[in-house]
Enzyme design. Structure first.
Site, PDB file in Angstrom:
ATOM      1  N   ASP A 149      -0.264   4.454 -15.401  1.00  0.00           N
ATOM      2  CA  ASP A 149      -0.389   5.810 -15.903  1.00  0.00           C
ATOM      3  C   ASP A 149       0.907   6.533 -15.561  1.00  0.00           C
ATOM      4  O   ASP A 149       1.090   7.017 -14.454  1.00  0.00           O
ATOM      5  CB  ASP A 149      -1.603   6.498 -15.276  1.00  0.00           C
ATOM      6  N   TYR A 188      -4.978  10.592 -10.234  1.00  0.00           N
ATOM      7  CA  TYR A 188      -5.632  11.374 -11.295  1.00  0.00           C
ATOM      8  C   TYR A 188      -5.179  10.828 -12.638  1.00  0.00           C
ATOM      9  O   TYR A 188      -3.991  10.598 -12.864  1.00  0.00           O
ATOM     10  CB  TYR A 188      -5.244  12.845 -11.169  1.00  0.00           C
ATOM     11  N   LYS A 193       3.132  14.645 -20.687  1.00  0.00           N
ATOM     12  CA  LYS A 193       4.042  15.612 -20.091  1.00  0.00           C
ATOM     13  C   LYS A 193       5.454  15.551 -20.711  1.00  0.00           C
ATOM     14  O   LYS A 193       5.636  16.036 -21.806  1.00  0.00           O
ATOM     15  CB  LYS A 193       4.035  15.453 -18.570  1.00  0.00           C
TER      16      LYS A 193
HETATM   17  C1  LIG Z   1      -1.366  15.268 -15.883  1.00  0.00           C
HETATM   18  C2  LIG Z   1      -1.831  13.858 -15.743  1.00  0.00           C
HETATM   19  C3  LIG Z   1      -2.812  13.320 -16.590  1.00  0.00           C
HETATM   20  C4  LIG Z   1      -3.572  14.158 -17.571  1.00  0.00           C
HETATM   21  O1  LIG Z   1      -2.789  14.649 -18.585  1.00  0.00           O
HETATM   22  P1  LIG Z   1      -3.311  15.927 -19.416  1.00  0.00           P
HETATM   23  O2  LIG Z   1      -2.273  16.119 -20.448  1.00  0.00           O
HETATM   24  O3  LIG Z   1      -3.436  17.037 -18.423  1.00  0.00           O
HETATM   25  O4  LIG Z   1      -4.638  15.542 -19.976  1.00  0.00           O
HETATM   26  C5  LIG Z   1      -3.084  11.976 -16.502  1.00  0.00           C
HETATM   27  N1  LIG Z   1      -2.463  11.202 -15.591  1.00  0.00           N
HETATM   28  C6  LIG Z   1      -1.532  11.677 -14.754  1.00  0.00           C
HETATM   29  C7  LIG Z   1      -0.849  10.758 -13.804  1.00  0.00           C
HETATM   30  C8  LIG Z   1      -1.204  13.024 -14.775  1.00  0.00           C
HETATM   31  O5  LIG Z   1      -0.304  13.506 -13.905  1.00  0.00           O
END
Ligand SMILES: *Cc1c(COP(=O)(O)O)cnc(C)c1O
Length: 425
Positions: A237, A142, A265
């Site tokens: 990511d 994701y 995060k």
């Molecule tokens: C949470 C997450 C996102 C999205 O971040 P948001 O701040 O919710 O838009 C993107 N990539 C990874 C791996 C994530 O865990």
């Protein structure tokens, strides 16, 4: 009726599903989500006064514990000086220096407001720099809720069983190639066929959005060399793994350096802030130096920057050693019970998942074979025992380094062991 139940009803009247992000709605496990009143360290308290040990940690964002005094103080001090200027500040420079010093692949960095924005913009940089349109992503990874990457995107979608999403134009989705995680041959096949059109490979270097699934030995290294061979930009990511799995994230932990890195995060210290960065030549494609456009009115928001900077100051070698030791204690404490009940356990540092499947999955197809009914029983038994778990089999558990204080760690191990018994039903 509990206060959470009342609030959930009121919420559903005015907010779609009663929540501002879908996974929170408990759809996969049923029941009413506790509405949270406050939190401190690794404990959260709901509006009915129930106290839980928090193994969600704001989906990984909170690593030093809730309402850490140093982070609260930094945010308060910034807020009284004015919470937004839309102009540069010194604090942004200090934050960027801190990120560059920590993350091996990052020479230059720009901050934005969410992980979704970070991956969206990193992808634009890769496309702008290469002049190519295609992107390879991995099934079950994701990267946020924007069009290009909302294909085969794991947790939230899997939990709700939405196949991709209506509203994403087919023409956009058609530029995304989805291959199984940990499958280098599948990546190689795509690159052989259309490598000259591929701008980027993006991945979670440790997957967290199909439950915790580590990279197979050689997988990250293999992607690195395939990208080098085909002139493809490698994007890690690290929105979940950045500053959580090591000082410099998964890329430090696994010793593989991507071209671009997305952060989120943890970097915001519990406030809405994220970042993307990488090699200077790539990041200098971004306006105003280059012509790849990226912008944000609230980007570099002084309150979020102050909180994020304060959070990073707390993350020294001692903090990472604590996180690792806590993870080991949970794993050691549960390993026998997990095996006895026909489940499996995956962990990298301070992220882990109990899978209701006899061996840990290596990709999303395998993760989907988990017994989701057993997971529901496990989840609710844990909640009743005062342990707040992610409400989906396809999400990883995260904890703060304060969890080793007092006897809460022992309570977590005991509670999860009992929940395994309850799940076996
Ligand atoms: C949470 C997450 C996102 C999205 O971040 P948001 O701040 O919710 O838009 C993107 N990539 C990874 C791996 C994530 O865990």
């Amino acid at each position: 009726m509990s206060r959470s139940t009342t609030l959930f009803e009121q919420a559903r009247a005015v907010i779609p599903g009663g929540v501002n992000s879908p996974v929170r709605a408990f759809k996969a496990v049923g029941g009413t989500p506790p509405f949270i009143a406050r939190a401190r360290d690794h404990r959260i308290v709901d509006v009915d006064g129930r106290v839980f040990v928090d193994l969600v940690s704001s989906w990984g964002a909170v690593i030093a514990g809730h309402a850490h005094p140093a982070i609260v103080r930094a945010a308060q001090d910034a807020a009284v000086k004015g919470s937004s200027f839309g102009a540069p500040t010194e604090a942004e420079v200090r934050l960027a220096e801190e990120i560059v010093a920590r993350v091996p692949a990052v020479d230059k960095v720009r901050v934005c407001n969410s992980g979704t924005e970070a991956t969206m913009h990193a992808l634009r940089v890769a496309r702008g720099a290469t002049g190519r349109d295609l992107v390879i992503k991995f099934d079950g990874n994701y990267h946020g809720a924007h069009d290009s990457l909302l294909v085969g995107a794991g947790s939230g979608l899997a939990t709700l069983a939405i196949p991709g999403s209506p509203g994403v134009p087919e023409a956009t989705a058609a530029l995304t190639r989805v291959v199984p995680y940990n499958d280098l041959e599948a990546v190689e096949a795509v690159l052989k066929a259309e490598g000259q059109d591929v701008a980027a490979i993006i991945l979670e270097p440790v997957a967290g959005n199909m439950g915790c699934v580590p990279p197979a030995p050689g997988f990250l290294e293999g992607l690195r060399s395939l990208c080098d061979d085909h002139g493809v930009v490698l994007i890690f990511d690290e929105v979940m793994t950045g500053f959580r799995l090591a000082r410099g994230g998964a890329q430090e932990r696994f010793g593989v350096t991507p071209d671009l890195t997305c952060m989120g995060k943890v970097v915001g210290g519990g406030f809405p802030m994220a970042a993307f960065g990488g090699r200077a030549d790539l990041m200098d494609q971004v306006a105003p130096v280059g012509s790849v456009y990226q912008a944000g009115t609230l980007s570099g928001n002084p309150v979020a920057v102050a909180a994020g900077h304060a959070a990073l100051q707390l993350l020294d070698e001692v903090a990472y050693a604590r996180l690792e030791a806590i993870g080991e204690r949970i794993e050691d404490g549960l390993v026998d019970a997990v095996r006895y009940h026909g489940c499996s356990f995956s962990r990298v540092g301070s992220m882990f998942t109990v899978f209701f499947r006899d061996t840990p999955p290596t990709n999303f197809e395998e993760a989907k074979q988990c017994d989701l009914e057993a997971f529901k029983r496990f989840f609710h038994a844990a909640l009743a025992a005062g342990i707040y778990l992610p409400c989906s089999q396809f999400e990883a558990c995260f904890f703060a380094y304060t969890l080793d204080e007092g006897d809460d760690l022992a309570r977590v191990v005991d509670g999860l062991e009992q929940a395994l018994v309850a799940a076996a039903g």
